[in-house]
Design a protein around this motif. Sequence first.
Motif, PDB file in Angstrom:
ATOM      1  N   GLY A 114      -5.331 -11.516   0.341  1.00 43.83           N
ATOM      2  CA  GLY A 114      -6.241 -11.235  -0.752  1.00 43.83           C
ATOM      3  C   GLY A 114      -5.721 -10.098  -1.613  1.00 43.83           C
ATOM      4  O   GLY A 114      -4.663  -9.526  -1.351  1.00 43.83           O
ATOM      5  N   PRO A 115      -6.484  -9.730  -2.662  1.00 43.72           N
ATOM      6  CA  PRO A 115      -6.028  -8.667  -3.582  1.00 43.72           C
ATOM      7  C   PRO A 115      -5.707  -7.353  -2.879  1.00 43.72           C
ATOM      8  O   PRO A 115      -4.682  -6.725  -3.155  1.00 43.72           O
ATOM      9  N   ALA A 116      -6.605  -6.909  -1.972  1.00 46.21           N
ATOM     10  CA  ALA A 116      -6.363  -5.631  -1.281  1.00 46.21           C
ATOM     11  C   ALA A 116      -5.119  -5.714  -0.411  1.00 46.21           C
ATOM     12  O   ALA A 116      -4.351  -4.755  -0.304  1.00 46.21           O
ATOM     13  N   ARG A 117      -4.917  -6.855   0.237  1.00 45.54           N
ATOM     14  CA  ARG A 117      -3.742  -7.015   1.098  1.00 45.54           C
ATOM     15  C   ARG A 117      -2.463  -7.103   0.283  1.00 45.54           C
ATOM     16  O   ARG A 117      -1.409  -6.658   0.733  1.00 45.54           O
ATOM     17  N   LEU A 118      -2.537  -7.702  -0.910  1.00 44.70           N
ATOM     18  CA  LEU A 118      -1.356  -7.798  -1.764  1.00 44.70           C
ATOM     19  C   LEU A 118      -0.852  -6.416  -2.169  1.00 44.70           C
ATOM     20  O   LEU A 118       0.329  -6.238  -2.471  1.00 44.70           O
ATOM     21  N   ILE A 119      -1.761  -5.434  -2.183  1.00 44.95           N
ATOM     22  CA  ILE A 119      -1.369  -4.055  -2.476  1.00 44.95           C
ATOM     23  C   ILE A 119      -1.086  -3.291  -1.189  1.00 44.95           C
ATOM     24  O   ILE A 119      -0.080  -2.592  -1.053  1.00 44.95           O
ATOM     25  N   LEU A 123       2.524  -1.596   0.489  1.00 48.53           N
ATOM     26  CA  LEU A 123       2.458  -0.145   0.671  1.00 48.53           C
ATOM     27  C   LEU A 123       2.759   0.242   2.117  1.00 48.53           C
ATOM     28  O   LEU A 123       3.446   1.228   2.377  1.00 48.53           O
ATOM     29  N   ALA A 124       2.231  -0.545   3.055  1.00 45.27           N
ATOM     30  CA  ALA A 124       2.483  -0.266   4.471  1.00 45.27           C
ATOM     31  C   ALA A 124       3.965  -0.429   4.797  1.00 45.27           C
ATOM     32  O   ALA A 124       4.541   0.375   5.536  1.00 45.27           O
ATOM     33  N   LEU A 125       4.584  -1.473   4.258  1.00 43.64           N
ATOM     34  CA  LEU A 125       6.022  -1.655   4.464  1.00 43.64           C
ATOM     35  C   LEU A 125       6.806  -0.501   3.845  1.00 43.64           C
ATOM     36  O   LEU A 125       7.773  -0.006   4.425  1.00 43.64           O
ATOM     37  N   ALA A 126       6.374  -0.077   2.643  1.00 40.36           N
ATOM     38  CA  ALA A 126       7.031   1.064   2.005  1.00 40.36           C
ATOM     39  C   ALA A 126       6.878   2.322   2.848  1.00 40.36           C
ATOM     40  O   ALA A 126       7.801   3.150   2.938  1.00 40.36           O
ATOM     41  N   ALA A 127       5.716   2.472   3.485  1.00 38.68           N
ATOM     42  CA  ALA A 127       5.490   3.638   4.339  1.00 38.68           C
ATOM     43  C   ALA A 127       6.462   3.651   5.511  1.00 38.68           C
ATOM     44  O   ALA A 127       6.994   4.705   5.877  1.00 38.68           O
ATOM     45  N   VAL A 128       6.690   2.473   6.096  1.00 39.48           N
ATOM     46  CA  VAL A 128       7.636   2.387   7.212  1.00 39.48           C
ATOM     47  C   VAL A 128       9.032   2.802   6.745  1.00 39.48           C
ATOM     48  O   VAL A 128       9.753   3.528   7.436  1.00 39.48           O
ATOM     49  N   VAL A 129       9.420   2.354   5.537  1.00 43.20           N
ATOM     50  CA  VAL A 129      10.732   2.706   5.003  1.00 43.20           C
ATOM     51  C   VAL A 129      10.823   4.205   4.721  1.00 43.20           C
ATOM     52  O   VAL A 129      11.818   4.854   5.035  1.00 43.20           O
ATOM     53  N   ARG A 261       9.401  11.735   4.842  1.00 42.17           N
ATOM     54  CA  ARG A 261       8.620  11.158   5.928  1.00 42.17           C
ATOM     55  C   ARG A 261       7.157  11.584   5.835  1.00 42.17           C
ATOM     56  O   ARG A 261       6.261  10.827   6.200  1.00 42.17           O
ATOM     57  N   LEU A 262       6.923  12.791   5.356  1.00 42.07           N
ATOM     58  CA  LEU A 262       5.544  13.222   5.150  1.00 42.07           C
ATOM     59  C   LEU A 262       4.882  12.378   4.071  1.00 42.07           C
ATOM     60  O   LEU A 262       3.707  12.007   4.187  1.00 42.07           O
ATOM     61  N   VAL A 263       5.640  12.060   3.019  1.00 36.44           N
ATOM     62  CA  VAL A 263       5.129  11.156   1.982  1.00 36.44           C
ATOM     63  C   VAL A 263       4.837   9.787   2.589  1.00 36.44           C
ATOM     64  O   VAL A 263       3.841   9.138   2.269  1.00 36.44           O
ATOM     65  N   GLY A 264       5.720   9.357   3.494  1.00 39.46           N
ATOM     66  CA  GLY A 264       5.521   8.076   4.159  1.00 39.46           C
ATOM     67  C   GLY A 264       4.238   8.040   4.970  1.00 39.46           C
ATOM     68  O   GLY A 264       3.515   7.042   4.974  1.00 39.46           O
ATOM     69  N   LEU A 265       3.932   9.138   5.658  1.00 40.47           N
ATOM     70  CA  LEU A 265       2.697   9.202   6.432  1.00 40.47           C
ATOM     71  C   LEU A 265       1.481   9.122   5.520  1.00 40.47           C
ATOM     72  O   LEU A 265       0.486   8.457   5.835  1.00 40.47           O
ATOM     73  N   GLY A 266       1.546   9.790   4.368  1.00 40.80           N
ATOM     74  CA  GLY A 266       0.441   9.710   3.412  1.00 40.80           C
ATOM     75  C   GLY A 266       0.296   8.309   2.838  1.00 40.80           C
ATOM     76  O   GLY A 266      -0.819   7.800   2.671  1.00 40.80           O
ATOM     77  N   THR A 267       1.427   7.667   2.544  1.00 41.71           N
ATOM     78  CA  THR A 267       1.403   6.294   2.043  1.00 41.71           C
ATOM     79  C   THR A 267       0.806   5.349   3.072  1.00 41.71           C
ATOM     80  O   THR A 267       0.059   4.430   2.739  1.00 41.71           O
ATOM     81  N   ALA A 269      -1.455   6.099   5.266  1.00 44.56           N
ATOM     82  CA  ALA A 269      -2.904   6.302   5.289  1.00 44.56           C
ATOM     83  C   ALA A 269      -3.579   5.528   4.163  1.00 44.56           C
ATOM     84  O   ALA A 269      -4.636   4.903   4.360  1.00 44.56           O
ATOM     85  N   VAL A 270      -2.963   5.535   2.972  1.00 49.45           N
ATOM     86  CA  VAL A 270      -3.518   4.782   1.841  1.00 49.45           C
ATOM     87  C   VAL A 270      -3.476   3.284   2.123  1.00 49.45           C
ATOM     88  O   VAL A 270      -4.440   2.547   1.869  1.00 49.45           O
ATOM     89  N   ALA A 271      -2.349   2.820   2.669  1.00 48.08           N
ATOM     90  CA  ALA A 271      -2.201   1.390   2.968  1.00 48.08           C
ATOM     91  C   ALA A 271      -3.223   0.928   3.994  1.00 48.08           C
ATOM     92  O   ALA A 271      -3.838  -0.140   3.845  1.00 48.08           O
ATOM     93  N   VAL A 272      -3.407   1.710   5.030  1.00 54.61           N
ATOM     94  CA  VAL A 272      -4.391   1.345   6.074  1.00 54.61           C
ATOM     95  C   VAL A 272      -5.787   1.299   5.466  1.00 54.61           C
ATOM     96  O   VAL A 272      -6.590   0.410   5.791  1.00 54.61           O
TER      97      VAL A 272
END
Length: 278
Positions: A114-119, A123-129, A261-267, A269-272
């Motif tokens: 859905g729309p929320a998952r498409l975003i 974002l979650a994958l970007a956070a892992v990276v 990595r700190l930015v990744g942790l914040g990202t 949180a937004v993705a979740v």
Amino acid sequence: MIALLLALGSSLAYGCADFLGGLGARKAHVLRTVMIAAPASLTVELLLWPFLGASFDPATLAWGAASGVASAAAFALLYRTLAIGPMNVLSPVTAVISAMLPVGVGLLQGEHLGPARLIGLPLALAAVVLVSAGHGADGARPLRTALLLAIGAGAAIALQLVFLHQAPSGSGVAPLITGRAVSSAVTLAAAGLMFRRLGSEKPAYAASATAGVLDSLANLLFLLAARSGDLAVVAVITALYPAGTVLLARSVLSEHIHRGRLVGLGTAAVAVSLLALT
């Protein structure tokens, strides 16, 4: 929402297990650590059998056994990877690899975004990276061998999760028990063949056993999450487990956490939060 919480719990348990397993593998040969961790995991799953049930039909046995072979490879490769270090680089690398394959399998099986998952999912994958970006401790890059081991560990973890997800939903903890029995047998057989090369160093018994227990709980939470949600989402949330490993490495081993990595942790949180909206 339940699947999301279960996946977060799985991620936390995996992160703590990896940290302890990596510490154990620094004291002795990795197979000595796995020889303790794998049976400890099996013991936990056997104790859960009366409460969660188990159905050992042919399909469950097949997928469970396949996950067990992948699990044995994941144990050995991952703990050896983390033993070489630095943990705060190599652990996230395994997460990037382990997230890609399950997401692809989930989308190929027709899971809807859905729309929320498409975003949230990208974002979650970007956070892992982001969590995996940068240099290791003291600004040094990990050895090529360590990176190859990390990639292999990520692939093995991904296969383990996919195989567990393919097991029949009404099989209870049977795929976990089957998988862990197979992985324990493979580990013991490998240790027997390599006995003279294992050295005389004693493993960290408590850390290795605790890592096995936590890994078992992580597998259970992932299985429950995948049964109640979509594999693509559950796999990515689970793949955030390096956050726990990185934070423990920082607090216990004083490994430096790169700003990225700190930015990744914040990202993350937004993705979740976005994925929770669905």
